[in-house]
Design a protein around this motif. Structure first.
Motif, PDB file in Angstrom:
ATOM      1  N   LEU A 553     -11.859  12.130  -4.710  1.00 56.01           N
ATOM      2  CA  LEU A 553     -11.489  11.277  -5.830  1.00 56.01           C
ATOM      3  C   LEU A 553     -12.444  11.531  -6.986  1.00 56.01           C
ATOM      4  O   LEU A 553     -13.671  11.562  -6.811  1.00 56.01           O
ATOM      5  N   GLY A 554     -11.882  11.708  -8.200  1.00 55.02           N
ATOM      6  CA  GLY A 554     -12.713  11.909  -9.379  1.00 55.02           C
ATOM      7  C   GLY A 554     -12.963  10.596 -10.080  1.00 55.02           C
ATOM      8  O   GLY A 554     -13.406   9.611  -9.475  1.00 55.02           O
ATOM      9  N   THR A 555     -12.617  10.542 -11.347  1.00 53.52           N
ATOM     10  CA  THR A 555     -12.848   9.329 -12.137  1.00 53.52           C
ATOM     11  C   THR A 555     -12.067   8.149 -11.583  1.00 53.52           C
ATOM     12  O   THR A 555     -10.975   8.306 -11.018  1.00 53.52           O
ATOM     13  N   SER A 556     -12.605   6.971 -11.734  1.00 49.38           N
ATOM     14  CA  SER A 556     -11.961   5.756 -11.215  1.00 49.38           C
ATOM     15  C   SER A 556     -11.064   5.087 -12.232  1.00 49.38           C
ATOM     16  O   SER A 556     -10.417   4.097 -11.937  1.00 49.38           O
ATOM     17  N   ILE A 557     -11.037   5.608 -13.464  1.00 53.76           N
ATOM     18  CA  ILE A 557     -10.198   4.993 -14.497  1.00 53.76           C
ATOM     19  C   ILE A 557      -8.729   5.160 -14.111  1.00 53.76           C
ATOM     20  O   ILE A 557      -8.263   6.276 -13.864  1.00 53.76           O
ATOM     21  N   GLY A 558      -8.011   4.064 -14.041  1.00 52.38           N
ATOM     22  CA  GLY A 558      -6.592   4.126 -13.731  1.00 52.38           C
ATOM     23  C   GLY A 558      -6.264   4.234 -12.263  1.00 52.38           C
ATOM     24  O   GLY A 558      -5.094   4.403 -11.903  1.00 52.38           O
ATOM     25  N   LEU A 559      -7.253   4.175 -11.365  1.00 51.02           N
ATOM     26  CA  LEU A 559      -6.967   4.291  -9.935  1.00 51.02           C
ATOM     27  C   LEU A 559      -6.078   3.144  -9.469  1.00 51.02           C
ATOM     28  O   LEU A 559      -6.356   1.970  -9.767  1.00 51.02           O
ATOM     29  N   PRO A 560      -4.978   3.444  -8.755  1.00 51.41           N
ATOM     30  CA  PRO A 560      -4.184   2.362  -8.165  1.00 51.41           C
ATOM     31  C   PRO A 560      -5.032   1.569  -7.176  1.00 51.41           C
ATOM     32  O   PRO A 560      -6.013   2.071  -6.619  1.00 51.41           O
ATOM     33  N   ALA A 562      -4.453   0.729  -4.181  1.00 48.16           N
ATOM     34  CA  ALA A 562      -4.491   1.329  -2.851  1.00 48.16           C
ATOM     35  C   ALA A 562      -5.561   2.402  -2.752  1.00 48.16           C
ATOM     36  O   ALA A 562      -6.250   2.529  -1.730  1.00 48.16           O
ATOM     37  N   TRP A 563      -5.755   3.173  -3.835  1.00 42.33           N
ATOM     38  CA  TRP A 563      -6.780   4.210  -3.821  1.00 42.33           C
ATOM     39  C   TRP A 563      -8.180   3.602  -3.968  1.00 42.33           C
ATOM     40  O   TRP A 563      -9.165   4.137  -3.431  1.00 42.33           O
ATOM     41  N   LEU A 564      -8.299   2.495  -4.705  1.00 40.31           N
ATOM     42  CA  LEU A 564      -9.587   1.807  -4.803  1.00 40.31           C
ATOM     43  C   LEU A 564     -10.017   1.293  -3.429  1.00 40.31           C
ATOM     44  O   LEU A 564     -11.193   1.411  -3.043  1.00 40.31           O
ATOM     45  N   ASN A 565      -9.063   0.736  -2.667  1.00 39.54           N
ATOM     46  CA  ASN A 565      -9.376   0.277  -1.304  1.00 39.54           C
ATOM     47  C   ASN A 565      -9.747   1.458  -0.418  1.00 39.54           C
ATOM     48  O   ASN A 565     -10.637   1.347   0.433  1.00 39.54           O
ATOM     49  N   PRO A 651      -4.166   5.947   5.990  1.00 37.97           N
ATOM     50  CA  PRO A 651      -4.634   6.482   4.703  1.00 37.97           C
ATOM     51  C   PRO A 651      -3.481   6.694   3.729  1.00 37.97           C
ATOM     52  O   PRO A 651      -2.432   7.225   4.085  1.00 37.97           O
ATOM     53  N   VAL A 652      -3.726   6.294   2.474  1.00 46.56           N
ATOM     54  CA  VAL A 652      -2.674   6.326   1.476  1.00 46.56           C
ATOM     55  C   VAL A 652      -2.203   7.747   1.195  1.00 46.56           C
ATOM     56  O   VAL A 652      -1.034   7.971   0.868  1.00 46.56           O
ATOM     57  N   PHE A 653      -3.086   8.752   1.328  1.00 43.90           N
ATOM     58  CA  PHE A 653      -2.680  10.119   1.004  1.00 43.90           C
ATOM     59  C   PHE A 653      -1.759  10.723   2.071  1.00 43.90           C
ATOM     60  O   PHE A 653      -1.240  11.824   1.890  1.00 43.90           O
TER      61      PHE A 653
END
Length: 774
Positions: A553-560, A562-565, A651-653
Motif C-alpha cells: 500500500l502506498g499513500t493513504s489518501i483516498g483509501l477505502p 476496507a483497505w484502511l482496516n 483479505p480484501v485483495f
C-alpha cells in the motif's frame, strides 16, 4: 462477395482439352510441315530459327535426334509431335540444308496479364488461381481454345448462382514482343429470384408445412443475407431429399417425387418451381428382426434398436440404428462392418417388418495413423492426444475419444478422422486425421492520451500454440498512469511424457484506483506462481501449485475503509505464500464451442505462510445439451467462498467480484457486492452465480459453430463475509447476445436488461468481452 470454391474442379478439365487441341493442331501442321521424303543421312548440324523467348535448350531437349545421329522421316515426324506437345509453338517446320537439320518455329504469344472487368459475384484471387492452374495465366502460352472453354465455364458458374442474364466476353489485346493481354468482361446483371415454390399431390400434410422444410424460399425479409431465394439444382435436390425424409420419418415408405418443373420468366428475373408428389400410405412396424452375424452378442445389438413394434415406421430411427450397429461393431474391431436394413411391406394391412442384416467382415488392426493439414502444428502434438495406437486392434471408442481430445486442444477449426482400407490387406486399416488450422495467437497494441494519464501504451502477445509445439506463451505490458502491469505466463501441457502439465505465472501490477471523491491511492502487487496438472484419467486432472504474492500500500489518501482496516492488521506490506489443490473433469466435446458434455472444477487455495492467512474455495459446474434444429443449451453454476484464518477477516485483495460478462450480465462489471463508504466497489468473500444460454445458428451459416446467436438468463450476487445470504438479495438479468470465435479469441457481445434489481445498482445493458466461454 462470395468464396469461389467451384472453380478449381470446374476448370480442371481444360488442360486435357488443350492437349487434344495441340495434338490436332500438330497433326494438321505435320501434314503441311513434314518435309519431302529424304534418304537417311548422318546429321552434321542442327540449327534453330524463329526463337524469341524460348530457351534453345528446351527445343534441343524435345528433339529425338542429336548431331551424329541418322536422320530419317520417322524421326522428323516424332520431332514435330514433341515440339507441338510443349505448347510453346504455333507452327513448327523442319528443313534439310546439306545434311544440316533446320528447325523453324513460330512461338505462341505469351499472356502478359489476365484482368477482370465487372466481377462482383465471385472473388478475384481464387478465379485467377484456378485459371492459371488450367493454363490461362501471366507468363503462360496463349491458347484460344482454352480461353473459349474458360469463358463458357464462367458463364456456367454464373448460372449456378441464378445470374441467368450474365454475359461474359473476352478481349485479346496484342502487345509488343509477341505478348497478349486477356480481359474477361462480365455484365452480371441481377440475380433471378424465386417467385414461388408449389407442391402438388399432397393430401395428408399442408403445403405450408412441407415448404418449411425447404432451404429454397421465395423472396423474403432476410433472403438478401441467406440468398435462399436463389435457385440452384443442388439446393433443390437437397430440399427434395429433406421432403423424402419428412415423409419417411412418418411412415410413408412409398412416397415419391414424380416430377419437378423449374420455369424462368422471359426477362430472366423470376423463377417458379413446381413439385409433383405421390404420398402413398403410412406403414406401422410389426417386427424388427436381426439377420446375419452379430458376434454372438445379439441381445446387445437388440438394445441399440430404436424402432418398436406398433409404432409408425421412421427412417431416421432406422438410420440411427444402422449407425449404432456400425459403432458397436467398431468397438469390437470390425471397422468395415456392413449393416443393411430391409423392409417387408404388406400393402393390404399397411404393415412393415424391418430386417437388419449384418456382415461384420474381418476384424482389423490399425496399420498407420496419418496426420494431414497441420501446416503449423507439429505431428507429435496431435499424436500424443491419440488413444488409438498403431499396430493395435481397431477400437471405435478410442478413435472417438482421440478425436475429442484433438478437438479440445483448440488449435483447429475442423478435425476429421477417416478409416481407409489397405489394398490387399483386408485385416488392416489406415486412419487419416485431416485438420484445418486456425489462428491461435493474439497480438494487441494500443496507445492513448488523456489529460489525467497523458500518453499511455499497452501491448500484449499470446500464443496458445507457440511455434506449433502445443505450449502456451503470453506476455502483457501496460504503461497506464493508473493501472500498470507486466506479466508473463507459460503453460506446457506435456511437461512430462506422461502428460503432467506445468504452468508458470509471474506478474507485477500497480494500480491507482479513484474513489467517488476523486482521490486516488496506490496498490502494488508482485507475485509468482507454479502449478502442476496431473491427469488421473482421460477426463480427470488434479492440480497442485505453489505461489507467492505481496500486497504493498502506498499513500493513504483516498483509501477505502476496507483497505484502511487491512493496513491496520497487516501494515503497508504483507506477504502470502499459498498452495493450491484442485480437481477438474472435462467431458465437453469442444473447449471453445461445446454442444454436449459436462465440465466440473473444484479449487482450494490455502495461504499457509506470510502475514496474511486465508482459505479460498471455488466450485464450478457446466453442462451442455444438443437439441433439435441445431440448438444448444448450456448451463453454468459457480460458487466461491473465502474465509480469513487466525481470527482475521478475509483479505480484501482476494475478494470475489460480480457483475458483467462471466457472472450477471446487464450489471456493470464488478459492481455487485459490498460498496465501501468511500464509494469503492470492493467485492465480497462469497459469490454465487448461475447462467443459462440457448444457442441458435446464424441463418445462412450452415454447420459453422464459430458464430452463434444466444439468449441468456443470469442470476447471482456477491456478499461480505459476515453478510447474510438470501434469495431476495440475488440479482437477475436476461437478454440476447452474439458469440464469435474470432482470430483474437472467443468474443461475446450481449445486450440485456435486469429483471431483479436494487435501487443503487449500476446498469450496463450492452457489454462485450474477449476470452470467455460463459
Amino acid at each position: 462477395m462470395l468464396p469461389l470454391s467451384p472453380w478449381a474442379a470446374s476448370l480442371a478439365p481444360l488442360r486435357p482439352v488443350a492437349a487434344m487441341v495441340l495434338v490436332a493442331a500438330a497433326s494438321g501442321a505435320m501434314a503441311q510441315s513434314t518435309p519431302r521424303a529424304v534418304e537417311p543421312f548422318v546429321i552434321r548440324d542442327i540449327r534453330i530459327e524463329g526463337l524469341q523467348r524460348t530457351d534453345p535448350g528446351t527445343v534441343f531437349a524435345a528433339l529425338p535426334f542429336r548431331v551424329g545421329d541418322t536422320y530419317a522421316d520417322d524421326k522428323g515426324s516424332a520431332a514435330l509431335r514433341a515440339l507441338f506437345a510443349t505448347g510453346l509453338f504455333k507452327d513448327v517446320r523442319i528443313e534439310i540444308d546439306d545434311r544440316a537439320t533446320v528447325i523453324i518455329v513460330e512461338e505462341r504469344a505469351i499472356i502478359a496479364a489476365v484482368t477482370f472487368v465487372g466481377l462482383q459475384e465471385f472473388d478475384k484471387d481464387p478465379l485467377t488461381k484456378s485459371l492459371k492452374d488450367a493454363g490461362i495465366g501471366e507468363g503462360l502460352p496463349f491458347d484460344r481454345a482454352l480461353i473459349d472453354r474458360a469463358e463458357q465455364e464462367i458463364k456456367r458458374q454464373y448460372l449456378s448462382r441464378s445470374l441467368y442474364g450474365a454475359e461474359v466476353t473476352t478481349t485479346i489485346t496484342p502487345l509488343e514482343r509477341n505478348r497478349v493481354s486477356v480481359t474477361f468482361t462480365m455484365n452480371e446483371g441481377d440475380a433471378a429470384r424465386i417467385a414461388q415454390v408449389r407442391i402438388f399431390g399432397t393430401r395428408v400434410f399442408t403445403e405450408k408445412e412441407l415448404l418449411e422444410q425447404f432451404e429454397l424460399t421465395p423472396r423474403g425479409w432476410f433472403t438478401w443475407y441467406t440468398k435462399s431465394d436463389r435457385y440452384s439444382r443442388s439446393k433443390l435436390n437437397s430440399d427434395l431429399e429433406k421432403l423424402r425424409a419428412w415423409y419417411l420419418n412418418r411412415g410413408y415408405l412409398e412416397f415419391a417425387v414424380e416430377s419437378t418443373q423449374v420455369t424462368i420468366s422471359p426477362d430472366k428475373q423470376t423463377i417458379s418451381i413446381a413439385i409433383n408428389v405421390r404420398e402413398g400410405q403410412p406403414y406401422t412396424v410389426t417386427s424388427v428382426r436381426l439377420e446375419g452375424e452379430f458376434l454372438g452378442k445379439d441381445d446387445e445389438f437388440r438394445q441399440m434398436v430404436l424402432l418398436r413394434p406398433g409404432q409408425p415406421y421412421r427412417g431416421d430411427a432406422v438410420t440411427e440404428t444402422q449407425k449404432r450397429f456400425q459403432d458397436l461393431f467398431g468397438l469390437y474391431g470390425y471397422a468395415f462392418a456392413r449393416v443393411e436394413p430391409r423392409t417387408e411391406i404388406d400393402r393390404a394391412t399397411g404393415q412393415v417388418a424391418v430386417v437388419l442384416g449384418a456382415d461384420p467382415g474381418r476384424r482389423v488392426y490399425v496399420r498407420r495413423v496419418e496426420v494431414a493439414g497441420n501446416t503449423r502444428t507439429r505431428d507429435e502434438v496431435v499424436r500424443r492426444e491419440f488413444r488409438q495406437l498403431e499396430s493395435a486392434w481397431y477400437d471405435g471408442s478410442l478413435i472417438k475419444l482421440s478425436k475429442q481430445r484433438v478437438d479440445r486442444l483448440g488449435f483447429f477449426e475442423e478435425v476429421d478422422i477417416e478409416t481407409n482400407e489397405v489394398p490387399g490387406a483386408p485385416d488392416q486399416a489406415d486412419l487419416v486425421v485431416t485438420l484445418k488450422e486456425k489462428p491461435t495467437g493474439n497480438l494487441a497494441i494500443g496507445a492513448g492520451y488523456s489529460n489525467a494519464e497523458k500518453l499511455t501504451f499497452s501491448a500484449s502477445v499470446s500464443q496458445d500454440n507457440a511455434f506449433g509445439s502445443g505450449k502456451s506463451l503470453g506476455f502483457e505490458v501496460n504503461t497506464s498512469r493508473f493501472n500498470r502491469q507486466l506479466s508473463l505466463r507459460t503453460v506446457d501441457p506435456y511437461f512430462t511424457v506422461d502428460g503432467i502439465s506445468l504452468a508458470v505465472d509471474a506478474f507485477y501490477r500497480t494500480s491507482r484506483p479513484i474513489n467517488f471523491l476523486g482521490e486516488s491511492y496506490d496498490l502494488r502487487t508482485p507475485g509468482v506462481a507454479v502449478r502442476f496438472g496431473v491427469p488421473f484419467s482421460e477426463y480427470d486432472t488434479v492440480f497442485v501449485g505453489l505461489g507467492w504474492e505481496r500486497t504493498e500500500l502506498g499513500t493513504s489518501i483516498g483509501l477505502p475503509l476496507a483497505w484502511l482496516n487491512y493496513r491496520a492488521l497487516y501494515g503497508n506490506n504483507a506477504d502470502s505464500v499459498t498452495t493450491t489443490v484442485g480437481w477438474a473433469r472435462d467431458g465437453r466435446d469442444s473447449v471453445l464451442v461445446p454442444s454436449a458434455g459436462r465440465y466440473q472444477r473444484v479449487l482450494f487455495e490455502y495461504s499457509f505462510a506470510g502475514e496474511v492467512r486465508y482459505l479460498k474455495t471455488n466450485l464450478q459446474y457446466q453442462e451442455y445439451w444438443s437439441l433439435p434444429y441445431r440448438l444448444t443449451l448450456g448451463v453454468n453454476a459457480e460458487v466461491g467462498i473465502g474465509k480469513g484464518l487466525n481470527g482475521n477477516p478475509f483479505p480484501v485483495f482476494k475478494n470475489f467480484y460480480g457483475g458483467g460478462l462471466g457472472t450477471v450480465r446487464a450489471f456493470e462489471q464488478n459492481s455487485l457486492g459490498t460498496v465501501d463508504p468511500t464509494g469503492a466497489y470492493i467485492g465480497g468473500a462469497r459469490r454465487f452465480n448461475v447462467n443459462s444460454e440457448l444457442y441458435f445458428p446464424v441463418p445462412g451459416s450452415g454447420n459453422d459453430r464459430t458464430l452463434r446467436i444466444f439468449a441468456f438468463v443470469d442470476a447471482g450476487n456477491v456478499w461480505a463475509e459476515a453478510e447474510r445470504t438470501t434469495w431476495n438479495s440475488l440479482r437477475a438479468s436476461a437478454g440476447l447476445g452474439l458469440s464469435w470465435i474470432s482470430p483474437v479469441g472467443p468474443l461475446k457481445l450481449s445486450w440485456g436488461r435486469p429483471i431483479q434489481v436494487q435501487r443503487n445498482d449500476r446498469i450496463q445493458r450492452f457489454q462485450f468481452q474477449i476470452g470467455t466461454a460463459f
